[in-house]
Design a protein around this motif. Structure first.
Motif, short mmCIF file in Angstrom:
data_model
loop_
_atom_site.label_atom_id
_atom_site.label_comp_id
_atom_site.label_asym_id
_atom_site.label_seq_id
_atom_site.Cartn_x
_atom_site.Cartn_y
_atom_site.Cartn_z
N SER A 157 -4.92 -13.43 24.61
CA SER A 157 -3.64 -13.47 25.32
C SER A 157 -3.53 -14.75 26.14
CB SER A 157 -3.52 -12.27 26.25
OG SER A 157 -4.47 -12.36 27.30
N SER A 192 1.52 -13.86 23.34
CA SER A 192 2.02 -12.62 23.94
C SER A 192 2.07 -11.53 22.88
CB SER A 192 3.43 -12.84 24.50
OG SER A 192 4.34 -13.11 23.43
N THR A 210 -2.04 -3.30 21.63
CA THR A 210 -2.63 -2.83 22.88
C THR A 210 -3.48 -3.93 23.51
OG1 THR A 210 -4.51 -1.91 21.65
CG2 THR A 210 -2.68 -0.43 22.14
N GLY A 211 -3.61 -3.85 24.81
CA GLY A 211 -4.50 -4.77 25.51
C GLY A 211 -5.95 -4.39 25.29
N THR A 212 -6.81 -5.39 25.11
CA THR A 212 -8.24 -5.15 24.90
C THR A 212 -9.00 -6.37 25.38
OG1 THR A 212 -9.88 -4.48 23.25
CG2 THR A 212 -8.18 -6.02 22.51
N ARG A 213 -10.21 -6.56 24.91
CA ARG A 213 -11.01 -7.73 25.27
C ARG A 213 -11.52 -8.39 24.00
NH1 ARG A 213 -9.97 -8.54 30.51
NH2 ARG A 213 -11.96 -9.59 30.88
N HIS A 228 -9.25 -11.13 28.30
CA HIS A 228 -8.13 -10.30 27.86
C HIS A 228 -7.57 -10.77 26.52
CE1 HIS A 228 -3.98 -8.62 27.91
NE2 HIS A 228 -4.62 -7.59 28.43
N TRP A 230 -5.05 -9.21 22.83
CA TRP A 230 -4.19 -8.20 22.20
C TRP A 230 -4.83 -7.76 20.89
CZ3 TRP A 230 -0.91 -6.81 25.69
CH2 TRP A 230 -0.31 -7.74 26.54
#
Length: 237
Positions: A157, A192, A210-213, A228, A230
């Protein structure tokens, strides 16, 4: 000059990434995306049953994710623009006795791979593309996949890119540290969720973003760093 011959064309990018994989960049022998193990996100996806059939690792690098899945019994093809990366991946496969295919290919074309795959994994390739190239990439994947195929796109991201850039700049003198809100280094490139969604708008259903690592490495120290990202899951129509 055509786009293919320009500074962002495949020939120029091949030269850039070949130099990186040969250790001829400020990163030294280990670029920050070569963590020496599979991405935890893809380990978890496989355990959750979200990997199936013939698998494409798009932008495979030296092959850790592809080889992890090959070790689990999947038929895996890893493709990368860099011949040096592909050669390193083939060496790893031979050393580990794993049956994975690695070849050089342009992810914006994927010529010769039509209708081949049921699952796509992508660690950090999609996030290198601006809006137009991302749509071209999604179209190439659409051609390469069978109906109903899943594409799992792990993309850093804007926030994660700033985190990684700052950490690399602390460790490597040649790496600049732009302010997080300074987009001048990559005008038009926004990492984004909407960027991913828009890129896969044609021929794909967006199942989730979804947000993840995403895991990287700080080359001088081999310190692993999770930033961070996506995770987009798209199903081919």
């Amino acid at each position: 000059m055509s786009e293919a011959d320009g500074p962002d064309g495949p020939g120029a990018m091949t030269e850039v990434f070949d130099a990186v994989y040969r250790g001829e960049s400020p990163f030294g022998k280990r670029p920050p995306w070569e963590i020496g193990e599979p991405q935890p996100v893809y380990v978890a996806l496989e355990e959750a049953g979200l990997i199936g059939g013939a698998v494409l690792d798009a932008g495979c690098g030296t092959g850790e994710d592809a080889l992890h899945l090959a070790g689990k019994g999947y038929a895996v093809t890893g493709l990368d623009l860099s011949p040096t990366a592909v050669s390193l991946a083939r060496d790893k496969a031979a050393e580990r006795g794993l049956d994975a295919v690695f070849d050089v290919a342009d992810a914006l074309e994927l010529t010769g791979y039509e209708g081949r795959f049921d699952t796509v994994i992508d660690v950090g390739l999609a996030h290198t593309f601006d809006a137009g190239r991302l749509r071209a990439y999604a179209a190439a994947l659409h051609r390469a996949c069978r109906p109903g195929a899943l594409a799992h796109i792990l993309s850093i991201s804007d926030r994660g890119a700033a985190e990684m850039q700052a950490r690399l700049a602390e460790a490597i003198a040649e790496i600049p540290a732009p302010l997080p809100d300074d987009a001048s280094e990559s005008p038009g490139l926004r990492r984004s969720a909407d960027h991913l969604r828009d890129g896969f708008a044609d021929g794909w259903t967006v199942e989730s973003i979804t947000g993840t690592r995403i895991r990287g490495v700080v080359p001088p120290t081999a310190e692993l760093l999770d930033v961070h990202a996506w995770l987009g899951r798209f199903r081919r129509i």
